[in-house]
Design a protein around this motif. Structure first.
Motif, PDB file in Angstrom:
ATOM      1  N   PRO A 337       0.808  -1.225   0.000  1.00  0.00           N
ATOM      2  CA  PRO A 337       0.000   0.000   0.000  1.00  0.00           C
ATOM      3  C   PRO A 337       0.844   1.280   0.000  1.00  0.00           C
ATOM      4  O   PRO A 337       0.474   2.259  -0.660  1.00  0.00           O
ATOM      5  CB  PRO A 337      -0.829  -0.124   1.282  1.00  0.00           C
ATOM      6  N   LYS A 338       1.951   1.245   0.707  1.00  0.00           N
ATOM      7  CA  LYS A 338       2.780   2.451   0.801  1.00  0.00           C
ATOM      8  C   LYS A 338       3.795   2.551  -0.332  1.00  0.00           C
ATOM      9  O   LYS A 338       3.929   3.611  -0.962  1.00  0.00           O
ATOM     10  CB  LYS A 338       3.528   2.460   2.140  1.00  0.00           C
ATOM     11  N   ASP A 339       4.503   1.443  -0.613  1.00  0.00           N
ATOM     12  CA  ASP A 339       5.626   1.494  -1.551  1.00  0.00           C
ATOM     13  C   ASP A 339       5.271   1.091  -2.976  1.00  0.00           C
ATOM     14  O   ASP A 339       5.855   1.612  -3.933  1.00  0.00           O
ATOM     15  CB  ASP A 339       6.763   0.590  -1.049  1.00  0.00           C
ATOM     16  N   TYR A 340       4.341   0.160  -3.140  1.00  0.00           N
ATOM     17  CA  TYR A 340       4.004  -0.352  -4.483  1.00  0.00           C
ATOM     18  C   TYR A 340       2.493  -0.524  -4.607  1.00  0.00           C
ATOM     19  O   TYR A 340       1.986  -1.647  -4.709  1.00  0.00           O
ATOM     20  CB  TYR A 340       4.690  -1.702  -4.732  1.00  0.00           C
ATOM     21  N   PRO A 341       1.737   0.545  -4.598  1.00  0.00           N
ATOM     22  CA  PRO A 341       0.270   0.428  -4.567  1.00  0.00           C
ATOM     23  C   PRO A 341      -0.326  -0.309  -5.760  1.00  0.00           C
ATOM     24  O   PRO A 341      -1.400  -0.913  -5.630  1.00  0.00           O
ATOM     25  CB  PRO A 341      -0.188   1.897  -4.532  1.00  0.00           C
ATOM     26  N   TYR A 342       0.342  -0.319  -6.897  1.00  0.00           N
ATOM     27  CA  TYR A 342      -0.176  -0.993  -8.090  1.00  0.00           C
ATOM     28  C   TYR A 342      -0.064  -2.519  -7.991  1.00  0.00           C
ATOM     29  O   TYR A 342      -0.720  -3.240  -8.736  1.00  0.00           O
ATOM     30  CB  TYR A 342       0.582  -0.515  -9.337  1.00  0.00           C
ATOM     31  N   LEU A 343       0.774  -3.036  -7.060  1.00  0.00           N
ATOM     32  CA  LEU A 343       0.933  -4.484  -6.949  1.00  0.00           C
ATOM     33  C   LEU A 343      -0.299  -5.163  -6.371  1.00  0.00           C
ATOM     34  O   LEU A 343      -0.530  -6.346  -6.612  1.00  0.00           O
ATOM     35  CB  LEU A 343       2.153  -4.826  -6.081  1.00  0.00           C
ATOM     36  N   ASP A 344      -1.087  -4.427  -5.590  1.00  0.00           N
ATOM     37  CA  ASP A 344      -2.292  -5.006  -4.987  1.00  0.00           C
ATOM     38  C   ASP A 344      -3.204  -5.596  -6.055  1.00  0.00           C
ATOM     39  O   ASP A 344      -3.797  -6.662  -5.872  1.00  0.00           O
ATOM     40  CB  ASP A 344      -3.038  -3.922  -4.206  1.00  0.00           C
ATOM     41  N   ARG A 345      -3.287  -4.902  -7.150  1.00  0.00           N
ATOM     42  CA  ARG A 345      -4.142  -5.356  -8.245  1.00  0.00           C
ATOM     43  C   ARG A 345      -3.421  -6.359  -9.139  1.00  0.00           C
ATOM     44  O   ARG A 345      -3.996  -7.348  -9.584  1.00  0.00           O
ATOM     45  CB  ARG A 345      -4.603  -4.159  -9.070  1.00  0.00           C
ATOM     46  N   ALA A 346      -2.122  -6.102  -9.397  1.00  0.00           N
ATOM     47  CA  ALA A 346      -1.357  -6.947 -10.320  1.00  0.00           C
ATOM     48  C   ALA A 346      -1.112  -8.347  -9.762  1.00  0.00           C
ATOM     49  O   ALA A 346      -1.095  -9.325 -10.512  1.00  0.00           O
ATOM     50  CB  ALA A 346      -0.031  -6.273 -10.658  1.00  0.00           C
ATOM     51  N   LEU A 347      -0.921  -8.463  -8.427  1.00  0.00           N
ATOM     52  CA  LEU A 347      -0.574  -9.745  -7.814  1.00  0.00           C
ATOM     53  C   LEU A 347      -1.723 -10.278  -6.962  1.00  0.00           C
ATOM     54  O   LEU A 347      -1.538 -10.750  -5.847  1.00  0.00           O
ATOM     55  CB  LEU A 347       0.687  -9.603  -6.942  1.00  0.00           C
ATOM     56  N   ARG A 348      -2.926 -10.254  -7.508  1.00  0.00           N
ATOM     57  CA  ARG A 348      -4.067 -10.750  -6.742  1.00  0.00           C
ATOM     58  C   ARG A 348      -3.953 -12.255  -6.505  1.00  0.00           C
ATOM     59  O   ARG A 348      -3.627 -13.021  -7.410  1.00  0.00           O
ATOM     60  CB  ARG A 348      -5.369 -10.435  -7.477  1.00  0.00           C
ATOM     61  N   ASP A 349      -4.218 -12.665  -5.277  1.00  0.00           N
ATOM     62  CA  ASP A 349      -4.186 -14.086  -4.945  1.00  0.00           C
ATOM     63  C   ASP A 349      -5.210 -14.843  -5.797  1.00  0.00           C
ATOM     64  O   ASP A 349      -6.338 -14.372  -6.020  1.00  0.00           O
ATOM     65  CB  ASP A 349      -4.504 -14.303  -3.466  1.00  0.00           C
ATOM     66  N   GLY A 350      -4.815 -16.026  -6.271  1.00  0.00           N
ATOM     67  CA  GLY A 350      -5.720 -16.882  -7.031  1.00  0.00           C
ATOM     68  C   GLY A 350      -6.025 -16.408  -8.429  1.00  0.00           C
ATOM     69  O   GLY A 350      -6.962 -16.908  -9.059  1.00  0.00           O
TER      70      GLY A 350
END
Length: 476
Positions: A337-350
């Motif tokens: 959330p702080k350093d790489y906010p775009y990864l939350d969407r790119a690396l979704r579990d499953g």
């Protein structure tokens, strides 16, 4: 030869340091020039040769396209330290003129240029910045070659101008245009620039302008770039180039289909992603269809910004599958959330059906227990006997990251040291895997595959994520 001139007194007798050669002979001028051209063709780093018989003399310059320029003198004329030994070609270089270098030639060139940058550049002095700038020059060369394929008889942009200053100005303007046209490659950089001094830019252009970097292959360019990587001590961080034969075998065994969504969460310079793209291109005839597939289905993450830049560049050259390659830390999700906010969407579990990866590994490369606990890595808890989280090798944590990324029935191909599966120190691992994966295959990777980088014995492990973990099956 009668006399060799070296660029650096500290590297006398080193063939990579040869600047010029001299022949002092009685035969005629024609024979002297022929002899110099033969010698220069065999000395990859030599820039010029001088022949004289005591009355007449001639200087032979080796041009970037592999041809020669002869300057005859009515008296004995010897070069001085202020002379320019890197001349532009007599006619502009076109894409049709470019030659495909061997991987060996690439590696030799990269090593020599690294020496030039470290020893001579007056502006770029920090090692990480030097690496980034060399990467920028490589991107510019690849873009020039790509443009050249569209108009192969027209002059390419990546070539020398009349003077060092003119070459520097021309290349910097071309790089600014590249940044504007390829925003996705530089998207995390606030002010991408080409900072080398004019002399360094000219040295690099001289070395690469006669080569076709597209046809040599992405894996060869990536392999040659390891010269820079190793000088920057990346091997100490567990970053090892994955040989092309290992990558190709992994992609084939995974049998990737158009509906597969694939990711490499430690992509390095993109070997697995590039090979998957190529494999799909061989099966789908329409380039626009493959490009659409890559935009939707191909993802990569790496902590190293230069690795990411190179991966994007290679994917861009192959047909532009670069949009989903991100800078970030795949392991420490709590920092996203702080350093790489775009990864939350790119690396979704499953979200993925295929994980292909060669994660960092090496003695001392561990994820701290507190980070494992913060991110709920059960494999770390298993290593602690189920009672507490334990510091754990990063490669094993990547195995759980792959498990989280996969959809049920998804499959992973991961390169890991063999010792994890046979040493009593990792007795917890087989049970952890048994309750989550079905092991579909173990493929031997010869120790020689990583020779020059590490001596660890590794295997390629192919596993399928169970639809329901066996721990849940037992509880039912």
């Amino acid at each position: 030869m009668d006399l060799a001139l070296f660029q650096d007194p500290e590297a006398a007798n080193d063939w990579q340091n040869v600047l010029g050669i001299f022949e002092f002979k009685a035969p005629n001028l024609k024979a002297g020039i022929s002899q110099l051209e033969i010698y220069l063709a065999r000395e990859p780093r030599a820039r010029f040769g001088v022949w004289t018989n005591g009355r007449d003399s001639c200087t032979v310059y080796k041009l970037p396209d592999g041809t020669f320029k002869n300057v005859r003198h009515p008296a004995v004329v010897l070069p001085s330290p202020d002379d320019d030994f890197e001349l532009a070609t007599s006619k502009a270089i076109t894409f049709n003129d470019l030659l495909v270098p061997t991987e060996r030639e690439l590696r030799q060139s990269f090593k020599a240029l690294l020496d030039v940058v470290v020893a001579r550049d007056s502006v770029v002095t920090r090692s990480e910045q030097q690496l980034d700038q060399l990467c920028n020059m490589l991107l510019l060369k690849l873009e020039s070659d790509t443009s050249g394929t569209m108009q192969p008889s027209k002059p390419v942009g990546f070539q020398l101008r009349k003077t060092e200053a003119e070459t520097g100005d021309h290349i910097r303007k071309a790089f600014s245009a590249l940044v504007e046209s390829r925003e996705e490659v530089f998207r995390e950089e606030h002010f991408p620039s080409l900072s080398f001094d004019d002399h360094t830019i000219k040295e690099i252009v001289y070395a690469w302008s006669g080569w076709n970097m597209l046809e040599v292959g992405a894996e060869a360019v990536s392999s040659a770039f390891q010269v820079f990587r190793r000088a920057n001590l990346k091997a100490g961080e567990g970053q090892y180039f994955t040989p092309a034969r290992v990558v190709q075998a992994a992609v084939r065994v995974m049998d990737i289909q158009p509906d597969d969504k694939i990711i490499d969460p430690a992509c390095g310079t993109g070997g697995f992603l590039i090979e998957a793209f190529r494999d799909m291109s061989a099966r789908i005839s329409k380039p626009e269809t493959v490009r659409t597939w890559a935009h939707r289905q191909v993802y990569g993450v790496d902590k190293d910004s230069i690795n990411v830049k190179l991966t994007r560049a290679m994917m861009m050259v192959l047909g532009d599958g670069s949009v989903n390659v991100h800078i970030g830390d795949s392991i420490r999700e709590d920092r996203w959330p702080k350093d790489y906010p775009y990864l939350d969407r790119a690396l979704r579990d499953g979200a993925f059906t295929v994980v292909l990866t060669n994660p960092p590994f090496g003695e001392g490369l561990k994820v701290a227990a507190k980070d494992c606990e913060a991110n709920k890595y059960s494999i770390s808890l298993a290593a602690g006997g189920g009672k507490s989280y334990k510091d754990l090798e990063i490669g094993l944590v990547f195995l759980e990251r792959a498990y989280k990324l996969l959809t049920p029935g998804g499959r992973v191909a991961i390169i890991l040291p063999e010792t994890y599966f046979f040493s009593s120190s990792y007795s917890f691992l087989n049970e952890w895997i048994r309750t989550r994966f079905i092991v579909r295959g173990v493929i031997n990777v010869p120790m020689e595959a990583f020779q020059g980088f590490c001596r660890a014995k590794t295997n390629l492990y192919v596993m399928e994520k169970q639809a329901i973990p066996r721990t849940q099956q037992r509880s039912r």
